[in-house]
Design a protein around this motif. Sequence first.
Motif, mmCIF file in Angstrom:
data_model
loop_
_atom_site.group_PDB
_atom_site.id
_atom_site.type_symbol
_atom_site.label_atom_id
_atom_site.label_comp_id
_atom_site.label_asym_id
_atom_site.label_seq_id
_atom_site.Cartn_x
_atom_site.Cartn_y
_atom_site.Cartn_z
ATOM 1 N N PRO A 75 -3.922 -1.605 -1.716
ATOM 2 C CA PRO A 75 -3.236 -2.223 -0.566
ATOM 3 C C PRO A 75 -3.420 -1.360 0.687
ATOM 4 N N PRO A 76 -3.958 -1.918 1.771
ATOM 5 C CA PRO A 76 -4.222 -1.137 2.993
ATOM 6 C C PRO A 76 -2.956 -0.972 3.827
ATOM 7 N N VAL A 77 -1.984 -0.266 3.297
ATOM 8 C CA VAL A 77 -0.672 -0.205 3.930
ATOM 9 C C VAL A 77 -0.658 0.741 5.125
ATOM 10 N N ARG A 78 0.207 0.397 6.082
ATOM 11 C CA ARG A 78 0.499 1.254 7.217
ATOM 12 C C ARG A 78 2.021 1.381 7.333
ATOM 13 N N GLU A 79 2.458 2.401 8.064
ATOM 14 C CA GLU A 79 3.890 2.539 8.323
ATOM 15 C C GLU A 79 4.394 1.308 9.080
ATOM 16 N N HIS A 80 5.564 0.815 8.729
ATOM 17 C CA HIS A 80 6.230 -0.375 9.256
ATOM 18 C C HIS A 80 5.780 -1.668 8.570
ATOM 19 N N ASP A 81 4.759 -1.635 7.712
ATOM 20 C CA ASP A 81 4.417 -2.828 6.937
ATOM 21 C C ASP A 81 5.547 -3.147 5.959
#
Length: 523
Positions: A75-81
């Motif tokens: 999963p290409p997660v970023r902060e605030h996702d």
Amino acid sequence: MVNESAARTVDIATALSSLGLVSVIGVVVDVFGCPFQTSRSWCITFTLKDTDFGNGHVWDGLKIKYFKNNESHLPPVREHDVILLRNITMTKFNGRPLGVAPDETTIPWAIFRPEPHSSDISPICGPLQFEPSYSEKTYALSLVDKSSNFKSFRNTSNEKTAPPTLHSVKSVVSAPQSNAKRRFFLIKDVEERTFVDLIGEVVKIFTNESEKVTLYLTDYTTNEELHNYTIDTQIARDGDEYAYLPRSKKQWPGPAGRMTLQITLWDPHACFAREHLKEGSIVRLRNVHIKRSRIEGSSLEGAMHCDRLNPDEMNIRLINAENDERGRELLRRRKDYWESDPRKRKAEETEETSSRPKRNKNNQKKPVKAKKEEGQMTLSSSMAKKYEISKTIQAINPSIRCTSLEDILDSDYHENISPNQIEYRLPFQNVCYRATVRVVDFFPPKLEEFAVPDDSDNGLRPDGGVDETHNSDNPGRSIRWQWRFCLLVESVPPPPHGKPRERMKLFVSGPDAEYLLQLDAAE
């Protein structure tokens, strides 16, 4: 399609107290660096919360480790996702709750990413396409609204207004000095509770922990406050805490004595080290915190944390030692050390002993054998110039004895025992060899094609946005180049009469090619 059956969806607090399969939806409040690779899979680590976003803490959230054998399936997660995870396994590690998505199981994920100036949030789903349920979407969108009020989940305002304590006084004493006050140190001069700049050679590096990298650095100077490594020291830190890598003992490859400083790197420095550093790399480190080791008792060690004021600042870089005054001094000290190291003398004695002519039981040379050896010595003498080793090419670790290609290709399989005491055989060995070889061919046939555009330059900015200057339709975009070529090599000198001469293909790219050629790739 992904199987729609899923474990019950629970809140983060319930997941933290559960064991077994659960489904969760939460806001990504922290991403631990970049994905890293184990022996059989990739892993990304991040933390989820669904309440208390503004308390400035991430340790009270749910830590997730997602494994997959294909990096593109992470999963290409970023902060605030906001992310939905179905059927993760809740377990305990070091006494703390941990959510694991094992690589052998398909764990569906859906990312709800708030976009500016857009009210429509369509989820990004993987690793296979599926459609979240209505209730899952509704709850996820409610978390998007709740988290949108917080610019950063790591709130440091409380720390600034807190009254002074004994801990804060110590922090002031140990705070990083400015560039004007901090200066370059040799390892022999480092002291506890200081911040220093260092130049050294990477003796050993361990990259298997998701949150940090441990490297062992030497500049071939002695500090009595360091751990005493001997030539018989066994290194047993290969592997990882999740048993994805085998654990094996290896002989200490660095200088003996108190010449090596253990340094722990945290992101963003750990991410750089995983991608660019290896054993033998010459690096410059800025702002290394020197402190006492808890494990070794009285030994000194180093640490490099993220700079809170400049979180994207990179204090580690590779250097060309030949073009740096301190780097040249390091190479001189390294040469002096290895010329007197007992391992090198032992290797030379072993080679000399193995090359002596064998005698029969009556301690007399066999006539036929003597004739063959005399012929080989004559051949070696007449072709010495042809097989003369290039003085411009140096091995990273000259203490390792040379191995012929014939022996390298004929190496045995490796028997190993897992942490669960299961015996198995690895189909290959991850071993570094030192060999004397001759290049007989290369590919591509044109030397100007040895450099190619760097495929990793995909136009993404560090903040995740798109850099328009890297658009494929923009003819003026900047292009980074890297080395990528293949050499066909054969053993030197030739093997004894009757044995075929082996050849091997060597693929050379990136930093390895830069070390070999002492040149940066260019168009």
